[in-house]
Design an enzyme around this catalytic site. Structure first.
Site, PDB file in Angstrom:
ATOM      1  N   SER A  29     -43.486 114.736  34.605  1.00  0.00           N
ATOM      2  CA  SER A  29     -42.591 114.209  33.569  1.00  0.00           C
ATOM      3  C   SER A  29     -42.327 112.715  33.798  1.00  0.00           C
ATOM      4  O   SER A  29     -42.440 112.224  34.922  1.00  0.00           O
ATOM      5  CB  SER A  29     -41.280 114.986  33.585  1.00  0.00           C
ATOM      6  OG  SER A  29     -40.707 114.881  34.872  1.00  0.00           O
ATOM      7  N   GLU A  49     -39.659 114.835  24.239  1.00  0.00           N
ATOM      8  CA  GLU A  49     -40.755 115.746  24.591  1.00  0.00           C
ATOM      9  C   GLU A  49     -40.189 117.161  24.676  1.00  0.00           C
ATOM     10  O   GLU A  49     -39.305 117.429  25.499  1.00  0.00           O
ATOM     11  CB  GLU A  49     -41.381 115.350  25.939  1.00  0.00           C
ATOM     12  CG  GLU A  49     -42.517 116.281  26.316  1.00  0.00           C
ATOM     13  CD  GLU A  49     -43.233 115.891  27.600  1.00  0.00           C
ATOM     14  OE1 GLU A  49     -42.563 115.502  28.564  1.00  0.00           O
ATOM     15  OE2 GLU A  49     -44.480 115.995  27.619  1.00  0.00           O
ATOM     16  N   CYS A  63     -49.949 117.997  27.958  1.00  0.00           N
ATOM     17  CA  CYS A  63     -49.523 116.612  27.743  1.00  0.00           C
ATOM     18  C   CYS A  63     -50.253 116.030  26.537  1.00  0.00           C
ATOM     19  O   CYS A  63     -49.898 114.974  26.046  1.00  0.00           O
ATOM     20  CB  CYS A  63     -49.769 115.779  28.981  1.00  0.00           C
ATOM     21  SG  CYS A  63     -51.502 115.638  29.345  1.00  0.00           S
ATOM     22  N   LYS A  85     -50.268 118.358  46.918  1.00  0.00           N
ATOM     23  CA  LYS A  85     -48.943 118.995  46.828  1.00  0.00           C
ATOM     24  C   LYS A  85     -48.877 119.594  45.426  1.00  0.00           C
ATOM     25  O   LYS A  85     -48.612 118.905  44.439  1.00  0.00           O
ATOM     26  CB  LYS A  85     -47.854 117.944  47.039  1.00  0.00           C
ATOM     27  CG  LYS A  85     -46.504 118.476  47.509  1.00  0.00           C
ATOM     28  CD  LYS A  85     -45.827 119.459  46.583  1.00  0.00           C
ATOM     29  CE  LYS A  85     -45.137 118.830  45.398  1.00  0.00           C
ATOM     30  NZ  LYS A  85     -44.605 119.858  44.440  1.00  0.00           N
TER      31      LYS A  85
HETATM   32  P1  NAD Z   1     -42.220 117.527  36.885  1.00  0.00           P
HETATM   33  O1  NAD Z   1     -42.080 116.064  36.745  1.00  0.00           O
HETATM   34  O2  NAD Z   1     -40.969 118.357  36.843  1.00  0.00           O
HETATM   35  O3  NAD Z   1     -42.930 117.906  38.283  1.00  0.00           O
HETATM   36  C1  NAD Z   1     -44.146 117.335  38.675  1.00  0.00           C
HETATM   37  C2  NAD Z   1     -44.219 117.281  40.192  1.00  0.00           C
HETATM   38  O4  NAD Z   1     -43.161 116.439  40.688  1.00  0.00           O
HETATM   39  C3  NAD Z   1     -44.059 118.624  40.886  1.00  0.00           C
HETATM   40  O5  NAD Z   1     -45.004 118.700  41.916  1.00  0.00           O
HETATM   41  C4  NAD Z   1     -42.641 118.594  41.435  1.00  0.00           C
HETATM   42  O6  NAD Z   1     -42.523 119.281  42.665  1.00  0.00           O
HETATM   43  C5  NAD Z   1     -42.387 117.114  41.649  1.00  0.00           C
HETATM   44  N1  NAD Z   1     -40.982 116.741  41.405  1.00  0.00           N
HETATM   45  C6  NAD Z   1     -40.179 117.199  40.402  1.00  0.00           C
HETATM   46  N2  NAD Z   1     -38.973 116.606  40.467  1.00  0.00           N
HETATM   47  C7  NAD Z   1     -39.001 115.771  41.531  1.00  0.00           C
HETATM   48  C8  NAD Z   1     -38.045 114.882  42.114  1.00  0.00           C
HETATM   49  N3  NAD Z   1     -36.825 114.745  41.612  1.00  0.00           N
HETATM   50  N4  NAD Z   1     -38.405 114.184  43.205  1.00  0.00           N
HETATM   51  C9  NAD Z   1     -39.645 114.296  43.722  1.00  0.00           C
HETATM   52  N5  NAD Z   1     -40.587 115.139  43.218  1.00  0.00           N
HETATM   53  C10 NAD Z   1     -40.273 115.859  42.129  1.00  0.00           C
HETATM   54  O7  NAD Z   1     -43.256 117.988  35.766  1.00  0.00           O
HETATM   55  P2  NAD Z   1     -43.658 119.474  35.332  1.00  0.00           P
HETATM   56  O8  NAD Z   1     -42.517 120.099  34.619  1.00  0.00           O
HETATM   57  O9  NAD Z   1     -44.274 120.200  36.472  1.00  0.00           O
HETATM   58  O10 NAD Z   1     -44.847 119.157  34.299  1.00  0.00           O
HETATM   59  C11 NAD Z   1     -44.619 118.915  32.935  1.00  0.00           C
HETATM   60  C12 NAD Z   1     -44.637 117.434  32.633  1.00  0.00           C
HETATM   61  O11 NAD Z   1     -45.865 116.863  33.055  1.00  0.00           O
HETATM   62  C13 NAD Z   1     -44.541 117.126  31.146  1.00  0.00           C
HETATM   63  O12 NAD Z   1     -43.666 116.045  30.958  1.00  0.00           O
HETATM   64  C14 NAD Z   1     -45.964 116.737  30.761  1.00  0.00           C
HETATM   65  O13 NAD Z   1     -46.074 115.884  29.646  1.00  0.00           O
HETATM   66  C15 NAD Z   1     -46.409 116.055  32.009  1.00  0.00           C
HETATM   67  N6  NAD Z   1     -47.852 116.021  32.114  1.00  0.00           N
HETATM   68  C16 NAD Z   1     -48.475 114.830  31.870  1.00  0.00           C
HETATM   69  C17 NAD Z   1     -49.855 114.748  31.915  1.00  0.00           C
HETATM   70  C18 NAD Z   1     -50.551 113.456  31.623  1.00  0.00           C
HETATM   71  O14 NAD Z   1     -51.751 113.387  31.797  1.00  0.00           O
HETATM   72  N7  NAD Z   1     -49.846 112.423  31.194  1.00  0.00           N
HETATM   73  C19 NAD Z   1     -50.607 115.883  32.214  1.00  0.00           C
HETATM   74  C20 NAD Z   1     -49.936 117.081  32.473  1.00  0.00           C
HETATM   75  C21 NAD Z   1     -48.556 117.129  32.421  1.00  0.00           C
END
Ligand code: NAD
Length: 488
Positions: free
Chosen positions: A225, A381, A280, A172
């Site tokens: 996140s 962040e 990240c 997904k």
């Molecule tokens: P996000 O959490 O908004 O979304 C990630 C995924 O979750 C997406 O596929 C989205 O469709 C889904 N999602 C979002 N909100 C949701 C909800 N309420 N219910 C169910 N599913 C939901 O993250 P983003 O903005 O796409 O990515 C950025 C974040 O990812 C930053 O915080 C970054 O630090 C983190 N990140 C972490 C790593 C790591 O290895 N720790 C790597 C890359 C990114």
């Protein structure tokens, strides 16, 4: 163009009632429409994957990896096109996108070693005439829920290992950047993988919730996140699933007075401003110790001002836009918040004028000096090209600051002292440590080891951790009758 899902080896039009625009962050051009697939389509993908699992798990590992060898070659052949797609939908520079795909390919290469990596253990004579063995078996259907910032790489921290271990899989992607996975699934299709082994379902919350609740999904990997990571972790665990969630970060980088500044400054700038700070593993706070306060701050400010910002597809560009206009507005308001908390905006990247790309979500590199270590900006962040500089007197104070944060994704130290490096490596509370390295990204043969609120779970992505995550152990204790005459 409306994007299809890929279920049971068929490209299918979604029955979604809602679609989102996929937008090029540099130009604001609408690239495609992505369906917010309903739960019923997740269910179709799970059914297909569950049926495929029956024979896929019986396919010898040596045969399963042949598909991955083919995938590696296809990814290499299509690297340029994939990189352009990443840049177009995600904004990073072409060189960054190529680097991202290189990291994806490395994971395929490592997973090709599964005939060795998946082996169990055994011991003869655990008691007289009794042997014991531990076998690794696949779980069944597994899924990944991915973020926007590495549309090509992040599913590869998991998928190649899941498949090589004999699981079937559902991806997904982030609804903000679904185009790269469309291309990767076209390549997966070319590998000739059996029907239903890999599936692609586009969507957002409804699709995610359907994944979290589906009784036939055994394991879930999430990257995104921290608030969403916590939600996914608790809901999937409550449903009895194996789950690993990589969350957000606030990565500190400490510069000691003895650091080699000529080496440190460009590395720190790449860490803070590479991928427009949307990594990240991006440095978000620089802690200068002692005399580094003046020397490092001056040097990084000069480097930040010189960074070439523009469309990542254009030659010479060193930094692209941030992902959405909402993101840009949020980052700009956080810069203001830092200033309100008493920091000096030493380099101000807000409201830049990027010629020919006036509609893009651009922010230039920004440096906040004398950030309040206990204020909001030092802990939140930002996920944009903003480096907060904090000054402290000793390495002990700097390590204490690192360890006081809620996140623990990465911490870096710049020094020429081995003793200081060892102290830092030993005491810093983060899963990925850089010593004179600005982006301490583990290679595919090491786990991606976030700590604290940057990770929820036990086993991380990549390497032998992924093999353990995607297999369950079975222990067999065996005794055979000793009466040879009855057998021959
Ligand atoms: P996000 O959490 O908004 O979304 C990630 C995924 O979750 C997406 O596929 C989205 O469709 C889904 N999602 C979002 N909100 C949701 C909800 N309420 N219910 C169910 N599913 C939901 O993250 P983003 O903005 O796409 O990515 C950025 C974040 O990812 C930053 O915080 C970054 O630090 C983190 N990140 C972490 C790593 C790591 O290895 N720790 C790597 C890359 C990114």
């Amino acid at each position: 163009m409306t994007l299809p899902n890929y279920i049971n080896s068929q490209w299918c039009t979604s029955s979604a009632t809602e679609y989102l625009d996929v937008i090029n962050p540099a130009t604001a051009e609408i690239l495609a429409k992505v369906p917010l697939s309903p739960a019923s389509e997740v269910n179709q993908a799970v059914q297909a994957a569950a049926e495929a699992f029956v024979s896929w798990r019986r396919t010898p590992p040596t045969e399963r990896v042949q598909y991955l060898f083919r995938l590696k070659n296809l990814l290499e052949e299509n690297l340029e096109d994939l990189a352009r797609t990443i840049t177009t939908e995600c904004g990073k520079t072409l060189a960054e996108s190529k680097g991202e795909m290189r990291r994806a390919i490395e994971n395929v290469e490592v997973a090709c070693g599964i005939p060795m990596m998946m082996q169990g253990t055994n011991l003869e004579d655990i008691a007289r005439g009794i042997d014991e063995m531990m076998i690794r078996q696949p779980l069944g259907v597994a899924a990944v829920i991915a973020p926007f910032n590495f549309p090509g790489m992040i599913p590869f921290w998991f998928m190649p290992y899941a498949l090589a271990c004999g699981n079937t899989y559902i991806v997904k992607p982030s609804e903000k950047v679904p185009l790269t996975m469309q291309k990767i699934f076209q390549l997966l299709e070319k590998t000739g993988l059996p029907q239903g082994v890999v599936n692609l379902v586009n969507g957002a919350k409804e699709a995610v919730d359907a994944i979290l609740d589906h009784p036939k999904i055994r394991a879930i990997s999430f990257v995104g996140s921290t608030p969403v990571a916590k939600y996914i972790y608790s809901r999937a665990a409550a449903n009895g699933k194996r789950v690993q969630c990589q969350g957000g970060a606030k990565n500190p980088l400490i510069v000691l007075p003895d650091a080699d500044l000529e080496m440190t400054t460009p590395i720190a700038a790449d860490s803070a401003f590479g991928c427009a700070g949307q990594r990240c593993l991006a440095a978000s706070v620089a802690v200068t110790v002692g005399e580094a306060r003046r020397t490092f701050t001056e040097a990084i400010a000069e480097t930040a001002k010189k960074r070439v910002v523009g469309n990542g597809l254009d030659q010479g560009v060193e930094m692209g836009p941030v992902i959405t206009s909402e993101s840009k507005a949020r980052i700009e308001s956080l810069i203001q918040k830092g200033s309100d908390e008493g920091a000096t905006v030493l380099v101000d990247g807000r409201h830049p004028n990027i010629s020919s790309y006036e509609k893009g979500n651009f922010i230039r590199p920004t440096i906040l000096q004398d950030v309040n270590p206990t204020g909001e900006i030092a802990r939140t962040e930002i996920f944009g090209p903003v480096l907060s500089v904090i000054h402290l007197d000793t390495i002990e104070q700097a390590i204490a600051l690192v360890n006081s944060g809620q996140y623990g994704n990465m911490a870096c130290l710049f020094t020429t002292s081995g003793a200081a490096a060892r102290k830092f490596r030993y005491e810093a509370e983060a899963g990925n440590i850089g010593i004179n390295i600005g982006v301490a990204a583990p290679m595919a043969f090491f786990p991606f080891s976030g700590w604290k609120e940057s990770f929820f779970g036990d086993l991380h992505g990549q390497s032998n951790h992924a093999v353990e995550f995607f297999t369950q152990t079975k222990v067999v204790v065996e005794r055979w009758p000793k009466d040879w005459s009855r057998q021959f």
